[in-house]
Design a protein around this motif. Structure first.
Motif, PDB file in Angstrom:
ATOM      1  N   TYR A  74      -6.737  -2.835  -5.248  1.00 45.89           N
ATOM      2  CA  TYR A  74      -5.446  -3.528  -5.261  1.00 45.89           C
ATOM      3  C   TYR A  74      -4.381  -2.683  -4.552  1.00 45.89           C
ATOM      4  N   GLU A 103      -0.597  -4.148   3.239  1.00 48.17           N
ATOM      5  CA  GLU A 103       0.453  -5.170   3.360  1.00 48.17           C
ATOM      6  C   GLU A 103       1.799  -4.535   3.696  1.00 48.17           C
ATOM      7  N   GLY A 104       2.122  -3.463   2.991  1.00 46.41           N
ATOM      8  CA  GLY A 104       3.397  -2.773   3.214  1.00 46.41           C
ATOM      9  C   GLY A 104       3.503  -2.178   4.597  1.00 46.41           C
ATOM     10  N   LYS A 114      -2.280  -3.641  -1.138  1.00 46.77           N
ATOM     11  CA  LYS A 114      -0.813  -3.671  -1.104  1.00 46.77           C
ATOM     12  C   LYS A 114      -0.262  -2.653  -0.112  1.00 46.77           C
TER      13      LYS A 114
END
Length: 88
Positions: free
Chosen positions: A34, A41-42, A38
């Protein structure tokens, strides 16, 4: 059929406990996956902040991994250095 001795019962319970302790490896795996998702994504949103994002993500992954390492240590102690076996 022979009766179950105290040592056999302790060894059986230790094997079951070691198996249950290794279930704790599921949590860090999910958490790290996870966090990596993320983090990617960032970085995709703000490429200029890549260094900070990756640094924070790796620190979080290291902290999450300690749970799995503790579970492994407990399982190994139960299987190979069980202090309860010597009490009988």
């Amino acid at each position: 059929m022979e009766p179950i001795t105290g040592k056999a019962l302790i060894l059986a319970a230790s094997a079951i406990g070691a198996g249950l302790a290794m279930i704790a490896g599921i949590g860090p795996g999910i958490g790290q996956g996870y966090a990596a998702g993320k983090g990617a994504e960032g970085v995709g949103r703000q490429p200029e902040a890549q260094g900070d994002i990756v640094r924070t993500m790796l620190l979080g992954a290291a902290v999450a991994e300690t749970t799995g390492i503790y579970a492994l240590v407990i399982a190994l102690i139960l299987l190979f250095a069980n202090p309860l076996v010597g009490m009988l």
